[in-house]
Design a protein around this motif. Structure first.
Motif, PDB file in Angstrom:
ATOM      1  N   ARG A 119       0.945  -1.391   0.131  1.00 36.13           N
ATOM      2  CA  ARG A 119      -0.094  -0.103   0.124  1.00 36.13           C
ATOM      3  C   ARG A 119       1.085   1.360   0.075  1.00 36.13           C
ATOM      4  O   ARG A 119       0.746   2.080  -0.923  1.00 36.13           O
ATOM      5  N   LEU A 120       1.834   1.556   0.626  1.00 31.53           N
ATOM      6  CA  LEU A 120       3.005   3.192   0.744  1.00 31.53           C
ATOM      7  C   LEU A 120       3.352   2.940  -0.351  1.00 31.53           C
ATOM      8  O   LEU A 120       4.175   1.925  -1.265  1.00 31.53           O
ATOM      9  N   ARG A 121       3.524   3.771  -0.754  1.00 34.64           N
ATOM     10  CA  ARG A 121       4.274   4.362  -2.255  1.00 34.64           C
ATOM     11  C   ARG A 121       5.938   5.061  -1.659  1.00 34.64           C
ATOM     12  O   ARG A 121       5.946   5.719  -1.087  1.00 34.64           O
TER      13      ARG A 121
ATOM     14  N   ARG B 215      10.750   0.541  -3.493  1.00 37.00           N
ATOM     15  CA  ARG B 215       9.357  -0.636  -3.508  1.00 37.00           C
ATOM     16  C   ARG B 215       9.447  -1.067  -3.917  1.00 37.00           C
ATOM     17  O   ARG B 215       9.814  -3.143  -3.644  1.00 37.00           O
ATOM     18  N   ASP B 216       9.485  -1.611  -5.264  1.00 34.23           N
ATOM     19  CA  ASP B 216       9.769  -3.147  -6.295  1.00 34.23           C
ATOM     20  C   ASP B 216      10.747  -3.922  -6.201  1.00 34.23           C
ATOM     21  O   ASP B 216      10.879  -4.905  -6.449  1.00 34.23           O
ATOM     22  N   ALA B 217      12.571  -2.904  -6.165  1.00 33.10           N
ATOM     23  CA  ALA B 217      12.923  -4.206  -6.005  1.00 33.10           C
ATOM     24  C   ALA B 217      13.051  -4.586  -4.731  1.00 33.10           C
ATOM     25  O   ALA B 217      14.168  -5.365  -4.596  1.00 33.10           O
TER      26      ALA B 217
ATOM     27  N   GLY C  32      14.352  -8.665  -4.246  1.00 32.80           N
ATOM     28  CA  GLY C  32      15.620  -8.939  -3.443  1.00 32.80           C
ATOM     29  C   GLY C  32      14.733 -10.182  -2.272  1.00 32.80           C
ATOM     30  O   GLY C  32      15.559 -10.792  -2.485  1.00 32.80           O
ATOM     31  N   ILE C  33      13.454  -9.925  -1.505  1.00 29.60           N
ATOM     32  CA  ILE C  33      13.217 -10.586  -0.576  1.00 29.60           C
ATOM     33  C   ILE C  33      12.834 -12.059  -1.356  1.00 29.60           C
ATOM     34  O   ILE C  33      12.984 -13.230  -1.059  1.00 29.60           O
TER      35      ILE C  33
END
Length: 274
Positions: free
Chosen positions: A94-96, A100-102, A106-107
């Protein structure tokens, strides 16, 4: 004939699945010679409760300490994962924020790495931070779980944004919206994460093996492994080993039964959405 064949297959599957548990239960009431001579017999001859008496009184088999350590580590890890994974999943869903996508990529990449590869680095880090042979060193490496973060992120993505927007209009902040509005809507995912975390940390062996070597911190998995290796006595000791293995499944079974209704609700809601 089709129904008879179907029930026959189900009955055969149930027997094959339950047979090891039944053998464990029966063997726990056998003597060592009887268990070695007749390992698959379902009638103990003679009937003996020496195994349970030994679990309660034998100082070499410190079952109460093993059970208590396992319970302490598992409860701490489960509660920690519920908090950390839910916060991380909400932040990724939800948070921008930049990157974030990177971070999420990585996870996912770390999830593909075999856990055994990280054992030596974990050991070195614990020794360097003076956390070796401590409860904190046993719990901290298990607190963050990539699968749990992924699961919670996917659950939060299913929550309509209008619900959060309404909470924001009413003056709720990010944490208040997460705790009071969004989190109750993903209870099935939380229940799933709780069961998986409890089961995984309760059965954890390799991570705890590099976190401690002190008998005071041994869990059920470590104690049973030492027993199987012959460090606690001579002979097969099949009744003792199988009794500990059987008793170690009870907490996981209780947690699953307590959370089973949330699994049913999750499946029903998925079917409705489909």
């Amino acid at each position: 004939m089709r129904r008879i064949l179907g029930y026959s297959v189900l009955a055969l599957g149930a027997v094959l699945y339950l047979a090891p548990f039944v053998i464990q239960l029966v063997t726990s009431f056998k003597t060592d010679p009887d268990a070695v001579a007749h390992p698959l017999s379902l009638l103990p001859d003679p009937l003996s409760t020496d195994t349970y008496r030994r679990l309660a009184t034998d100082p070499a088999v410190d079952f109460p300490r093993w059970f208590g350590n396992s319970l302490l580590v598992t409860v701490c890890v489960t509660l920690g994962r519920l908090l950390v994974d839910a916060l991380a999943g909400y932040g990724l869903a939800r948070l921008r924020w930049r990157g974030r996508d990177a971070v999420f990529g990585g996870i996912l990449a770390v999830m593909s790495v075999p856990g055994v590869v990280l054992l030596i680095p974990k050991f070195l880090v614990l020794r360097q931070l003076s956390l070796y042979n401590s409860y904190l060193g046993m719990v901290l490496p298990l607190l963050v779980d990539g699968m749990g973060i992924f699961l919670m992120r996917q659950a939060f993505l299913q929550v309509p944004r209008e619900v959060e927007e309404s909470a924001t209009v009413d003056g709720a902040g990010v944490l208040r919206t997460w705790w009071s509005v969004v989190l109750p809507m993903v209870r099935p995912a939380l229940a799933t994460l709780a069961v998986l975390s409890f089961q995984g940390s309760w059965n954890e062996f390799t991570g705890l093996l590099v976190a401690t070597s002190d008998p005071r911190y041994e869990t059920l998995t470590l104690g049973l492994a030492r027993l199987v290796s012959g460090a606690l006595g001579q002979g097969e000791q099949l009744p003792l080993k199988l009794t500990i293995a059987m008793l170690s499944t009870v907490p996981v079974l209780v947690v699953f039964l307590a959370a089973r209704k949330y699994f049913v609700n999750s499946q029903l809601s998925s079917a409705v959405k489909g």
